[in-house]
Design a protein around this motif. Sequence first.
Motif, PDB file in Angstrom:
ATOM      1  N   LEU A  47       2.661 -15.928  12.323  1.00  0.00           N
ATOM      2  CA  LEU A  47       3.244 -14.739  12.699  1.00  0.00           C
ATOM      3  C   LEU A  47       3.254 -13.525  11.706  1.00  0.00           C
ATOM      4  O   LEU A  47       3.648 -14.051  10.489  1.00  0.00           O
ATOM      5  N   SER A  48       2.687 -12.453  11.968  1.00  0.00           N
ATOM      6  CA  SER A  48       2.589 -11.453  10.899  1.00  0.00           C
ATOM      7  C   SER A  48       3.240 -10.348  11.583  1.00  0.00           C
ATOM      8  O   SER A  48       2.988  -9.929  12.463  1.00  0.00           O
ATOM      9  N   LEU A  49       4.172  -9.932  10.923  1.00  0.00           N
ATOM     10  CA  LEU A  49       4.979  -8.596  11.193  1.00  0.00           C
ATOM     11  C   LEU A  49       4.763  -7.599  10.259  1.00  0.00           C
ATOM     12  O   LEU A  49       5.436  -6.385  10.387  1.00  0.00           O
ATOM     13  N   ARG A  50       3.735  -7.627   9.316  1.00  0.00           N
ATOM     14  CA  ARG A  50       3.678  -6.498   8.519  1.00  0.00           C
ATOM     15  C   ARG A  50       3.217  -5.106   9.125  1.00  0.00           C
ATOM     16  O   ARG A  50       3.305  -4.062   8.360  1.00  0.00           O
ATOM     17  N   THR A  51       2.373  -5.515   9.868  1.00  0.00           N
ATOM     18  CA  THR A  51       1.895  -4.133  10.782  1.00  0.00           C
ATOM     19  C   THR A  51       3.040  -3.015  10.921  1.00  0.00           C
ATOM     20  O   THR A  51       2.794  -1.915  11.117  1.00  0.00           O
ATOM     21  N   LEU A  52       4.176  -3.658  11.352  1.00  0.00           N
ATOM     22  CA  LEU A  52       5.196  -2.886  11.944  1.00  0.00           C
ATOM     23  C   LEU A  52       5.701  -1.899  10.431  1.00  0.00           C
ATOM     24  O   LEU A  52       6.769  -1.120  10.699  1.00  0.00           O
ATOM     25  N   ALA A  53       5.592  -2.430   9.263  1.00  0.00           N
ATOM     26  CA  ALA A  53       6.054  -1.794   8.006  1.00  0.00           C
ATOM     27  C   ALA A  53       4.938  -0.456   7.653  1.00  0.00           C
ATOM     28  O   ALA A  53       5.659   0.243   6.919  1.00  0.00           O
ATOM     29  N   SER A  54       4.153  -0.291   8.489  1.00  0.00           N
ATOM     30  CA  SER A  54       3.138   0.834   8.401  1.00  0.00           C
ATOM     31  C   SER A  54       3.827   2.033   8.676  1.00  0.00           C
ATOM     32  O   SER A  54       4.272   2.136   9.844  1.00  0.00           O
ATOM     33  N   TYR A  55       3.552   3.136   7.845  1.00  0.00           N
ATOM     34  CA  TYR A  55       4.084   4.450   8.467  1.00  0.00           C
ATOM     35  C   TYR A  55       3.500   4.865   9.620  1.00  0.00           C
ATOM     36  O   TYR A  55       4.057   5.585  10.485  1.00  0.00           O
ATOM     37  N   ARG A  56       2.220   4.680   9.590  1.00  0.00           N
ATOM     38  CA  ARG A  56       1.433   5.015  11.178  1.00  0.00           C
ATOM     39  C   ARG A  56       2.003   4.406  12.198  1.00  0.00           C
ATOM     40  O   ARG A  56       2.304   5.018  13.460  1.00  0.00           O
ATOM     41  N   THR A  57       2.267   3.017  11.954  1.00  0.00           N
ATOM     42  CA  THR A  57       2.956   2.344  13.198  1.00  0.00           C
ATOM     43  C   THR A  57       4.210   2.968  13.593  1.00  0.00           C
ATOM     44  O   THR A  57       4.719   2.977  14.640  1.00  0.00           O
ATOM     45  N   LEU A  58       4.980   3.021  12.379  1.00  0.00           N
ATOM     46  CA  LEU A  58       6.384   3.501  12.642  1.00  0.00           C
ATOM     47  C   LEU A  58       6.380   5.020  13.396  1.00  0.00           C
ATOM     48  O   LEU A  58       7.247   5.171  14.290  1.00  0.00           O
ATOM     49  N   LEU A  59       5.300   5.723  13.133  1.00  0.00           N
ATOM     50  CA  LEU A  59       5.323   7.202  13.518  1.00  0.00           C
ATOM     51  C   LEU A  59       4.940   6.968  15.048  1.00  0.00           C
ATOM     52  O   LEU A  59       5.454   7.888  15.843  1.00  0.00           O
ATOM     53  N   MET A  60       4.056   6.061  15.246  1.00  0.00           N
ATOM     54  CA  MET A  60       3.674   5.888  16.776  1.00  0.00           C
ATOM     55  C   MET A  60       4.657   5.392  17.616  1.00  0.00           C
ATOM     56  O   MET A  60       5.019   5.876  18.850  1.00  0.00           O
ATOM     57  N   LEU A  61       5.507   4.578  17.117  1.00  0.00           N
ATOM     58  CA  LEU A  61       6.707   4.081  17.815  1.00  0.00           C
ATOM     59  C   LEU A  61       7.731   5.283  18.089  1.00  0.00           C
ATOM     60  O   LEU A  61       8.405   5.291  19.247  1.00  0.00           O
ATOM     61  N   LEU A  62       7.762   5.936  17.000  1.00  0.00           N
ATOM     62  CA  LEU A  62       8.894   7.021  17.079  1.00  0.00           C
ATOM     63  C   LEU A  62       8.346   7.850  18.229  1.00  0.00           C
ATOM     64  O   LEU A  62       9.156   8.534  19.161  1.00  0.00           O
ATOM     65  N   PHE A  63       6.856   8.297  18.649  1.00  0.00           N
ATOM     66  CA  PHE A  63       6.377   9.121  19.349  1.00  0.00           C
ATOM     67  C   PHE A  63       6.719   8.592  20.971  1.00  0.00           C
ATOM     68  O   PHE A  63       6.835   9.273  21.769  1.00  0.00           O
TER      69      PHE A  63
ATOM     70  N   ARG B  71       0.741  -1.241  -0.182  1.00  0.00           N
ATOM     71  CA  ARG B  71      -0.126   0.234   0.148  1.00  0.00           C
ATOM     72  C   ARG B  71       0.817   1.268   0.148  1.00  0.00           C
ATOM     73  O   ARG B  71       2.011   1.423   0.182  1.00  0.00           O
ATOM     74  N   SER B  72       0.182   2.398  -0.417  1.00  0.00           N
ATOM     75  CA  SER B  72       0.895   3.543  -0.349  1.00  0.00           C
ATOM     76  C   SER B  72       1.511   4.089   1.131  1.00  0.00           C
ATOM     77  O   SER B  72       2.189   4.862   1.224  1.00  0.00           O
ATOM     78  N   TYR B  73       0.771   3.796   2.254  1.00  0.00           N
ATOM     79  CA  TYR B  73       0.829   3.777   3.394  1.00  0.00           C
ATOM     80  C   TYR B  73       2.027   2.881   4.121  1.00  0.00           C
ATOM     81  O   TYR B  73       2.186   2.964   5.287  1.00  0.00           O
ATOM     82  N   GLU B  74       2.608   1.959   3.247  1.00  0.00           N
ATOM     83  CA  GLU B  74       3.730   1.148   3.742  1.00  0.00           C
ATOM     84  C   GLU B  74       4.816   1.332   3.045  1.00  0.00           C
ATOM     85  O   GLU B  74       5.073   1.741   1.992  1.00  0.00           O
ATOM     86  N   ASN B  75       5.895   0.958   3.936  1.00  0.00           N
ATOM     87  CA  ASN B  75       7.488   0.958   3.503  1.00  0.00           C
ATOM     88  C   ASN B  75       7.577  -0.317   2.704  1.00  0.00           C
ATOM     89  O   ASN B  75       7.661  -1.266   3.175  1.00  0.00           O
ATOM     90  N   ALA B  76       8.035  -0.142   1.473  1.00  0.00           N
ATOM     91  CA  ALA B  76       8.227  -1.377   0.544  1.00  0.00           C
ATOM     92  C   ALA B  76       9.309  -2.209   1.083  1.00  0.00           C
ATOM     93  O   ALA B  76       9.291  -3.460   0.986  1.00  0.00           O
TER      94      ALA B  76
END
Length: 743
Positions: free
Chosen positions: A687-703, A615-620
């Motif tokens: 096990l699915s780790l794809r959620t961690l590739a979402s920019y939204r998840t990455l931004l939340m972890l950064l905060f 998706r466009s909101y994911e890091n390839a």
Amino acid sequence: MAAPALQQPSFLLANLKVDSTTKPFLQRCQELVKVIDDYPAKELHLIFPWLVESVFGSLDGVIMGWNLQFLQARSNEYNIVMDFLDPSGPMMKLVYKLQAEEYKYEIPVSFLPGPVKASIQEGVLPDCPLFHNKLQFPLSGLQTLSLALNPFEYYMFIFASSLITPKNYPLGQHVSSLDNAYFVLVDTYLKYFLPTEGSVPPSPFADNRGSVSPPAPRAPSVPFAGYGIHSTSLLKRHISHQPSVTADPAAQEIWRSEALLQVFVEIWLHHYSLEMYQKLQSPQVKLALLHYRLSMSSMPCQPLTPPGSGTLDTYQTFTPTEEHVLVVRLLVKHLHAFSCSLKPEQVCSSPSAHSSPLEEFKRVVVQRFVQQKLYVFLQHCFSHWPLDASFRAVLETWLSYIQPWRYTGENTNPQTDQNKGVPEKWGLFVQENLLMYTKLFQGFLNRVVRIDLVNVKNALMVFRVAKVFAQPNLSEMIQKGEQLFLEPEHVLHHRQHRVFLTPSHGGSFLSARQSVVTDGVFRVKSHVYGLEGQDCQYKQMFGTELRGVLNAGQLSQLMATLGSGQDDGNSRQLPDCVQGENGLILTDLGRMQIINGLRRFEIEYQGDPELQPIRSYENAVLVRLFFKISSLVNERFGDHMEVLCSRPDFLGRLGRHYLASPEVMADGRQRSPETRRTAERNRRPRLSLRTLASYRTLLMLLFLYLFGVLFSFGPISSTLLILTGGFLYGLFITLFGDKLKSQ
């Protein structure tokens, strides 16, 4: 392809062909001008077909020609081409030079428009005078039939056909501009040969054999191939009854105008579907063909190629392009201006010996030459054009035809003219073109209920039509025309020696002018019956049947459906459908629900969530990296995960929360068989780790890490706190998730 019957070797033609591939364009045109001026007609006759095809392209699309549709005014060759092809230019000079002789050029019948070709193959000569006395009768079968045209007709035929001939244009090229050389040339030819002021300029060469002068009658012994002993029953009957117009020398004044218009109309407008072709066949023609086939079936030896053989199987429906329709609109607008250029006293007065042929031509040009074929052409476009905004070209062509008062040449204020309404003098035109207003308006409504009116371009088309039909006096004129058509037949019995006239008649319009029908009832009935047939079922534009389209019953059903949808709470309903053989089929109500945004089909990805497109909101990069990591973990510990998730206790529930795919396990909605098999394969815990590739998840972890820095937590401590929080959240959902859903 189209060449003289006996082609002789020509060194001039060979040299020109070589020069066309080696010399620059400007030099080639200059040498062609010199050749046209210096060489006699005998030599020019041999190069004429090649030259015309090299300019406009061949009828089969193999030769591209000069690509006039892509030649814009900013091009260096534009002015050279326009000067060479100008009505007073070198090319037309060549045409007139050959026209002064008895040269003919052949066009195979296979390149004629579908209805014309099918009609000739059925053994019926079309009504248009362009085809009369032009057919060549070979002895080798119907498929080799051809038309013998004079130089002017041949030139205009190839020019008009180049608009509709399919060609393999280079990639990236498309016709979109109205200022290309072809469009401008059409406008130039129309203004020259159909002038709104003055008369048609005379030919620079003496020509006593115009197209209106038919050749010598064909001997009765010449058969029409494949027709056997009945060869004179159809085609010859038409040919033998063609009136000669050589008795009227004044007709020579406008023969080029008439020939040009006939070619344009036949090539550009004579296209419609097979159903319409069968519908337009007159009862006399159908009866004659039936008698012929019955007689041939009783013969011991039947011809190899009976008339109509393969006509229905090989009939190809023509699909016009947007540029084609725009050129037709240009033709319609100019013909209105040409017809409206008659002086008021000439319009009101009856045809007399004192009126010139050009004035008489203006008086009848629209009704006699254009009306029938344009009506069928527009009806075909209304039925077959895609339901998108490109229909605007067809719409504007229709609106241009039904508003001839816009092309009178009078300088009026558009706002004032709109408020004033349609002048009363145009009531006669409305009556003579009633179906153009009523039947096509109904066809437009059928399109409107199927398009997305949220789209601005589609809404604008509806506004344009509403604005035109809202003009003062227009609706009254249409209603009056309908009242005249619906007048009972018994009221007309006392009127004798009257017949319903059809728009097309054999021969030139100057040769056998029909008496003008002044009775309004006969005028309207002849128009409707001529276009729709004697057995037509007319639907009134202002009748109750048409007013019942988007009606009260459908509205009440729509409101009831909406009410039931609201009673269902938050349940999502599909648009109104019926179960068909291959699945759900939208009803008219369901189509309206989708168009107006009331309901929609739920579109979602139903495959393996791990394999869905990035998706466009994911890091390839992260998606691919985490997929490899999770795949290795699932491959190594998959059996242990399955054992854990199969346990009925608390640990099993906790494992299913973290390891099972919620998209596959949570719902039980109906899916296709193939999707269910895929779902069974993907139902295994993993096990699915794809959620961690979402920019939204990455931004939340950064905060969260920044928040930890504010409280003096290091990276390791923050990571442990985040993992602990995630575990506690999953634990809470496992313990109380079912209770929360039930509430």
